[in-house]
Structures are given as structure tokens and as C-alpha cells.
Design a protein around this motif. Structure first.
Motif, short mmCIF file in Angstrom:
data_model
loop_
_atom_site.label_atom_id
_atom_site.label_comp_id
_atom_site.label_asym_id
_atom_site.label_seq_id
_atom_site.Cartn_x
_atom_site.Cartn_y
_atom_site.Cartn_z
N PHE A 3 0.86 -1.18 0.00
CA PHE A 3 0.00 0.00 0.00
C PHE A 3 0.89 1.23 0.00
O PHE A 3 1.67 1.45 0.94
CB PHE A 3 -0.90 0.00 1.23
CG PHE A 3 -1.83 1.19 1.33
CD1 PHE A 3 -3.12 1.12 0.84
CD2 PHE A 3 -1.40 2.37 1.93
CE1 PHE A 3 -3.98 2.21 0.95
CE2 PHE A 3 -2.25 3.46 2.04
CZ PHE A 3 -3.54 3.38 1.54
N ILE A 4 0.83 2.05 -1.06
CA ILE A 4 1.61 3.29 -1.16
C ILE A 4 0.69 4.45 -0.83
O ILE A 4 -0.29 4.70 -1.54
CB ILE A 4 2.21 3.46 -2.56
CG1 ILE A 4 3.09 2.25 -2.91
CG2 ILE A 4 3.03 4.75 -2.64
CD1 ILE A 4 3.62 2.27 -4.34
N ALA A 5 0.98 5.16 0.26
CA ALA A 5 0.11 6.23 0.74
C ALA A 5 0.28 7.49 -0.10
O ALA A 5 1.38 8.03 -0.21
CB ALA A 5 0.41 6.53 2.21
N ASP A 6 -0.82 7.95 -0.65
CA ASP A 6 -0.85 9.18 -1.44
C ASP A 6 -1.47 10.30 -0.60
O ASP A 6 -2.68 10.37 -0.44
CB ASP A 6 -1.66 8.97 -2.72
CG ASP A 6 -1.77 10.23 -3.55
OD1 ASP A 6 -1.11 11.24 -3.23
OD2 ASP A 6 -2.54 10.21 -4.54
N SER A 36 -5.82 -0.87 6.22
CA SER A 36 -5.93 -2.03 7.10
C SER A 36 -5.94 -3.35 6.34
O SER A 36 -5.73 -4.41 6.94
CB SER A 36 -7.20 -1.91 7.96
OG SER A 36 -8.36 -1.89 7.15
N ARG A 37 -6.14 -3.30 5.04
CA ARG A 37 -6.19 -4.53 4.25
C ARG A 37 -4.80 -5.02 3.84
O ARG A 37 -4.68 -6.10 3.26
CB ARG A 37 -7.03 -4.32 2.99
CG ARG A 37 -8.42 -3.77 3.25
CD ARG A 37 -9.40 -4.18 2.18
NE ARG A 37 -8.93 -3.86 0.84
CZ ARG A 37 -9.35 -2.81 0.13
NH1 ARG A 37 -10.24 -1.98 0.65
NH2 ARG A 37 -8.91 -2.60 -1.08
N TYR A 38 -3.77 -4.26 4.14
CA TYR A 38 -2.43 -4.56 3.64
C TYR A 38 -1.45 -4.80 4.79
O TYR A 38 -1.50 -4.15 5.82
CB TYR A 38 -1.92 -3.40 2.78
CG TYR A 38 -2.78 -3.14 1.56
CD1 TYR A 38 -2.49 -3.74 0.34
CD2 TYR A 38 -3.92 -2.33 1.65
CE1 TYR A 38 -3.31 -3.52 -0.76
CE2 TYR A 38 -4.73 -2.11 0.55
CZ TYR A 38 -4.41 -2.71 -0.65
OH TYR A 38 -5.22 -2.50 -1.74
N GLU A 39 -0.55 -5.75 4.56
CA GLU A 39 0.48 -6.07 5.56
C GLU A 39 1.63 -5.08 5.53
O GLU A 39 2.29 -4.85 6.54
CB GLU A 39 1.01 -7.49 5.32
CG GLU A 39 0.03 -8.59 5.65
CD GLU A 39 -0.27 -8.68 7.12
OE1 GLU A 39 0.64 -8.46 7.94
OE2 GLU A 39 -1.44 -8.95 7.46
N LYS A 40 1.87 -4.49 4.36
CA LYS A 40 3.01 -3.59 4.20
C LYS A 40 2.56 -2.25 3.62
O LYS A 40 1.78 -2.20 2.69
CB LYS A 40 4.09 -4.21 3.31
CG LYS A 40 4.75 -5.45 3.91
CD LYS A 40 5.85 -5.97 3.00
CE LYS A 40 6.65 -7.06 3.71
NZ LYS A 40 5.80 -8.25 3.96
N VAL A 41 3.09 -1.18 4.20
CA VAL A 41 2.74 0.18 3.78
C VAL A 41 4.02 0.94 3.47
O VAL A 41 5.02 0.81 4.18
CB VAL A 41 1.95 0.91 4.88
CG1 VAL A 41 1.79 2.39 4.55
CG2 VAL A 41 0.58 0.26 5.08
N LEU A 42 3.98 1.73 2.40
CA LEU A 42 5.12 2.57 2.04
C LEU A 42 4.68 4.03 2.09
O LEU A 42 3.65 4.41 1.54
CB LEU A 42 5.64 2.23 0.65
CG LEU A 42 6.95 2.92 0.24
CD1 LEU A 42 7.82 1.99 -0.61
CD2 LEU A 42 6.67 4.21 -0.53
N ILE A 43 5.47 4.86 2.78
CA ILE A 43 5.21 6.29 2.90
C ILE A 43 6.31 7.04 2.15
O ILE A 43 7.42 7.20 2.65
CB ILE A 43 5.20 6.75 4.37
CG1 ILE A 43 4.30 5.86 5.22
CG2 ILE A 43 4.79 8.22 4.45
CD1 ILE A 43 2.85 5.90 4.85
N PRO A 44 6.05 7.50 0.92
CA PRO A 44 7.05 8.30 0.20
C PRO A 44 6.95 9.75 0.65
O PRO A 44 6.15 10.08 1.54
CB PRO A 44 6.62 8.13 -1.26
CG PRO A 44 5.13 7.99 -1.18
CD PRO A 44 4.83 7.29 0.13
N GLY A 45 7.71 10.63 0.04
CA GLY A 45 7.56 12.04 0.40
C GLY A 45 8.67 12.92 -0.13
O GLY A 45 9.85 12.57 -0.05
#
Length: 202
Positions: A3-6, A36-45
Motif C-alpha cells: 500500500f503506497i500512501a498518497d 488495514s487490508r495490507y500487511e506492508k505500507v510505504l510512505i514516500p515524500g
């Protein structure tokens, strides 16, 4: 699936394309409720700390990432995304961060090397066993773009350091499923792609 947070402050396309190149499924979303549906999250910036933190919270990602970590799931912050993990930043005054990693975000000392640091630099690994840097030699090259650096309180959370402007700073963090890098792995050739692959396979 990653999951890549936008939240309006990310280098989203190049990060997503890097995962596509690695044949790793990733989705870009601005909906914190989907995290919440994903095991891994990526926060770019990329950009300024204060406005980025405000946008992050307005999208609901602040609460969502806390719940994500509490469930024992993993997260990776890139560049400004890494800096948001710390307690506070001195960029344009004092700005409160997520406090996932106690510490401060500080400006490079003025005088000497050009600020911001833009370009390739090496990392020095701080531990024998590393998730992000598995299969990556010490003193490998990565691509940096930043004027501020992270200074965690606990040295044990530092996975790698880099030197610039007369300062040895933390360039990677690994702490209980919280991962972060100051450099841009999506712009760092084979070594950077391996960092993303190692995170995805962790």
C-alpha cells in the motif's frame, strides 16, 4: 501487495514503477481506510515537513499508520516519509511528527558542502543482520535529495549512516517493523531496487 500512501507529497509514480519492474504488486491510494487490508505500507515524500505532516493527518494516515504498527505490520518511509516518522522537525520552526521513532529532524550545518545534498553518496551499514540491506555490500551508493537529516534518540534503531556537510547522519532505520531510508531507492539503480525487494519479501 504494498500500500503506497498518497497524501499529496510523494514521488508516487517512480516508486510504483519500481515495484512494477520487480513484479511486486503495489497500489497507490489516498484512502486511509484501505490501509488495514495490507500487511506492508510505504510512505514516500518530497517537499516541506510542516505541510506534508498536515496533509498526512488530514488524509487520516496518522491514525491509520499507528494502528498498522500496533498490529505488528511493517512500514517503509522514504526521504521525507522517513523524517515524518520522528518526533519533531526544525524545518521552518518546530513541527510535530508521528513519533514512531523518537528523535529530531535537523538541518545540515551551514558552510562547506552545498545544501541540499543532491546526488549519489555511500552508506555505512551499522549491523550484521539487516532486513533492508540483505545482499547489499557496505559502502554501496544511493541517490539522495535533502537539506535535513534524521537524528534518532536510540542508536540501536540506526541501520546505516552516511556522511555529508561534515556530518555523519542516520540514513536508514530498522526498528520493530518500522523501516525508513533517507535516500530514494527507486532512483538508486540495482541496490535501491534490492532495498524495495527486501522490504516486500520481509
Amino acid at each position: 501487495m504494498i500500500f503506497i500512501a498518497d497524501y499529496g507529497a510523494g514521488n508516487l509514480r517512480s516508486v510504483h514503477k519500481a515495484f512494477e519492474f520487480l513484479s511486486i504488486d503495489a497500489v497507490v491510494s489516498d484512502k486511509a481506510s484501505e490501509m488495514s487490508r495490507y500487511e506492508k505500507v510505504l510512505i514516500p515524500g518530497v517537499g516541506a515537513y510542516g505541510p506534508a505532516m498536515e496533509a498526512f493527518n488530514q488524509h487520516g494516515f496518522g491514525d491509520a499508520i499507528g494502528e498498522h504498527i500496533d498490529k505488528g505490520r511493517s512500514v517503509l518511509g522514504i526521504c521525507l516519509g522517513m523524517q515524518l516518522f520522528l518526533t519533531e522537525s526544525e524545518e521552518m520552526g518546530t513541527n510535530q511528527g508521528l513519533d514512531l521513532v523518537p528523535g529530531k529532524v535537523l538541518h545540515f550545518p551551514r558552510g562547506g558542502d552545498k545544501i541540499p545534498q543532491i546526488g549519489w553518496n555511500t552508506i555505512n551499514l551499522c549491523r550484521k543482520e539487516s532486513v533492508l540491506f540483505r545482499g547489499i555490500p557496505d559502502e554501496s551508493w544511493f541517490y539522495f535529495v535533502h537539506s535535513y537529516y534524521c537524528s534518532p534518540v536510540d542508536p540501536a534503531s540506526i541501520a546505516a549512516t552516511t556522511e555529508y556537510a561534515g556530518k555523519k547522519f542516520c540514513s536508514a532505520i530498522e526498528k520493530n517493523g518500522i523501516f525508513a531510508v533517507q535516500f530514494h531507492p527507486e532512483k538508486s539503480s540495482e541496490a535501491g531496487l534490492l532495498v524495495l525487494k527486501n522490504f516486500a519479501e520481509f
